[in-house]
Design a protein around this motif. Structure first.
Motif, PDB file in Angstrom:
ATOM      1  N   HIS A 114       1.258  10.541   2.887  1.00  5.11           N
ATOM      2  CA  HIS A 114       0.762  11.240   4.079  1.00  5.11           C
ATOM      3  C   HIS A 114       1.205  12.699   4.062  1.00  5.11           C
ATOM      4  O   HIS A 114       1.602  13.261   5.087  1.00  5.11           O
ATOM      5  CB  HIS A 114       1.241  10.549   5.355  1.00  5.11           C
ATOM      6  CG  HIS A 114       0.690   9.173   5.526  1.00  5.11           C
ATOM      7  ND1 HIS A 114      -0.585   8.934   5.977  1.00  5.11           N
ATOM      8  CD2 HIS A 114       1.229   7.953   5.283  1.00  5.11           C
ATOM      9  CE1 HIS A 114      -0.805   7.625   6.014  1.00  5.11           C
ATOM     10  NE2 HIS A 114       0.264   7.015   5.591  1.00  5.11           N
ATOM     11  N   GLU A 134      -3.769  10.162  12.059  1.00  2.00           N
ATOM     12  CA  GLU A 134      -5.169  10.529  11.816  1.00  2.00           C
ATOM     13  C   GLU A 134      -5.518  11.868  12.465  1.00  2.00           C
ATOM     14  O   GLU A 134      -6.218  12.697  11.878  1.00  2.00           O
ATOM     15  CB  GLU A 134      -6.086   9.422  12.342  1.00  2.00           C
ATOM     16  CG  GLU A 134      -6.010   8.136  11.515  1.00  2.00           C
ATOM     17  CD  GLU A 134      -6.760   6.982  12.155  1.00  2.00           C
ATOM     18  OE1 GLU A 134      -7.243   7.149  13.305  1.00  2.00           O
ATOM     19  OE2 GLU A 134      -6.865   5.911  11.529  1.00  2.00           O
ATOM     20  N   ALA A 167       5.613   8.786  14.849  1.00  2.00           N
ATOM     21  CA  ALA A 167       4.513   8.469  13.942  1.00  2.00           C
ATOM     22  C   ALA A 167       4.892   8.780  12.498  1.00  2.00           C
ATOM     23  O   ALA A 167       4.599   8.003  11.578  1.00  2.00           O
ATOM     24  CB  ALA A 167       3.264   9.245  14.339  1.00  2.00           C
ATOM     25  N   ARG A 180      -0.855   5.202  14.453  1.00  2.00           N
ATOM     26  CA  ARG A 180      -1.909   5.436  13.462  1.00  2.00           C
ATOM     27  C   ARG A 180      -2.846   6.543  13.934  1.00  2.00           C
ATOM     28  O   ARG A 180      -3.266   7.401  13.145  1.00  2.00           O
ATOM     29  CB  ARG A 180      -2.683   4.138  13.223  1.00  2.00           C
ATOM     30  CG  ARG A 180      -3.738   4.247  12.116  1.00  2.00           C
ATOM     31  CD  ARG A 180      -4.260   2.889  11.696  1.00  2.00           C
ATOM     32  NE  ARG A 180      -4.791   2.144  12.814  1.00  2.00           N
ATOM     33  CZ  ARG A 180      -4.243   1.052  13.343  1.00  2.00           C
ATOM     34  NH1 ARG A 180      -3.103   0.579  12.841  1.00  2.00           N
ATOM     35  NH2 ARG A 180      -4.799   0.428  14.359  1.00  2.00           N
ATOM     36  N   ARG A 213       1.373   0.317  17.099  1.00  2.00           N
ATOM     37  CA  ARG A 213       0.848   0.652  15.772  1.00  2.00           C
ATOM     38  C   ARG A 213      -0.461   1.428  15.873  1.00  2.00           C
ATOM     39  O   ARG A 213      -0.697   2.365  15.111  1.00  2.00           O
ATOM     40  CB  ARG A 213       0.655  -0.629  14.955  1.00  2.00           C
ATOM     41  CG  ARG A 213       1.956  -1.224  14.423  1.00  2.00           C
ATOM     42  CD  ARG A 213       1.687  -2.255  13.349  1.00  2.00           C
ATOM     43  NE  ARG A 213       0.952  -3.407  13.863  1.00  2.00           N
ATOM     44  CZ  ARG A 213       1.525  -4.485  14.391  1.00  2.00           C
ATOM     45  NH1 ARG A 213       2.856  -4.561  14.464  1.00  2.00           N
ATOM     46  NH2 ARG A 213       0.800  -5.494  14.830  1.00  2.00           N
ATOM     47  N   VAL A 222       5.353   5.942   9.117  1.00  2.00           N
ATOM     48  CA  VAL A 222       4.628   5.889   7.846  1.00  2.00           C
ATOM     49  C   VAL A 222       5.531   6.115   6.634  1.00  2.00           C
ATOM     50  O   VAL A 222       5.089   5.927   5.492  1.00  2.00           O
ATOM     51  CB  VAL A 222       3.464   6.909   7.811  1.00  2.00           C
ATOM     52  CG1 VAL A 222       2.466   6.597   8.897  1.00  2.00           C
ATOM     53  CG2 VAL A 222       3.965   8.346   7.934  1.00  2.00           C
TER      54      VAL A 222
END
Length: 201
Positions: A108, A33, A73, A29, A25, A77
């Motif tokens: 996102h 980012e 990723a 994350r 995770r 999300v």
């Protein structure tokens, strides 16, 4: 003179190394980012590893490279239609499934737009992720809810036609291609009330 306590010369305990799901995770994350702050072109496996507080070997054990890492990723999300609960109210369940798919287009958004704009074959990468994580489960969920309603006698045999489950997802995809990702709730109501349910009856 202040007496020296027994703990004054003891070094602080090192931070525990993250492992398993916690590490995964943190890595995923960090990918999101960095996509949003650096962009796809400048994102690197080494940079992600550093941001996640691990070594790059931990990433290469799970993903073959940058593209696979980014796909994982993005999938992480996205909301999952498979997790939309069954309430027994066919109309409400269908709208909830479509809302889950609708929300996947906007959450996102920066990360998804960066991949689409900067990555070679970015559109294909995104299409594969969204199809597998969102569109297919949404379609399967609609098909299952319609079949259950037909079994209960709430809908006719037409509800079991496989093509009917494609109507909602197809309408949402068409909207995003022609009018953008901002899809109002009443558009979802229209799909269910004026297209799917009348055809199912």
């Amino acid at each position: 003179m202040t007496p020296i306590s027994a703990t004054d010369n003891v070094a602080p305990a090192p931070a525990k190394r993250r492992r398993g799901d916690v590490l995964v995770r943190a890595i995923l994350r960090a990918v999101i980012e960095q996509l949003e702050t650096l962009g796809y072109a400048k994102l690197s496996v080494e940079g992600v590893a550093a941001a996640a507080g691990t070594g790059k070997a931990a990433l290469y054990r799970r993903w073959s490279g940058k593209e696979e890492l980014v796909a994982a990723a993005l999938a992480e999300v996205l909301p999952s239609p498979a997790e939309v609960p069954r309430t027994g109210d066919t109309r409400a369940d269908l709208i909830a499934l479509l809302a889950c798919m609708r929300d996947s287009f906007s959450q996102h958004g920066t990360a998804f737009q960066v991949v689409k704009a900067e990555a070679e074959a970015g559109e294909a990468l995104l299409a594969g992720v969204v199809q597998q994580r969102v569109v297919q489960p949404c379609t399967e969920g609609i098909r299952a809810r319609l079949a259950e309603a037909a079994t209960r006698g709430e809908l006719g045999v037409a509800a079991t036609q496989p093509m009917l489950a494609n109507v909602g997802p197809a309408m949402l995809i068409y909207h995003t291609l022609t009018r953008g990702i901002d899809i109002a709730d009443d558009y979802l109501d229209h799909i269910v009330d004026d297209l799917i349910l009348p055809a199912a009856r």
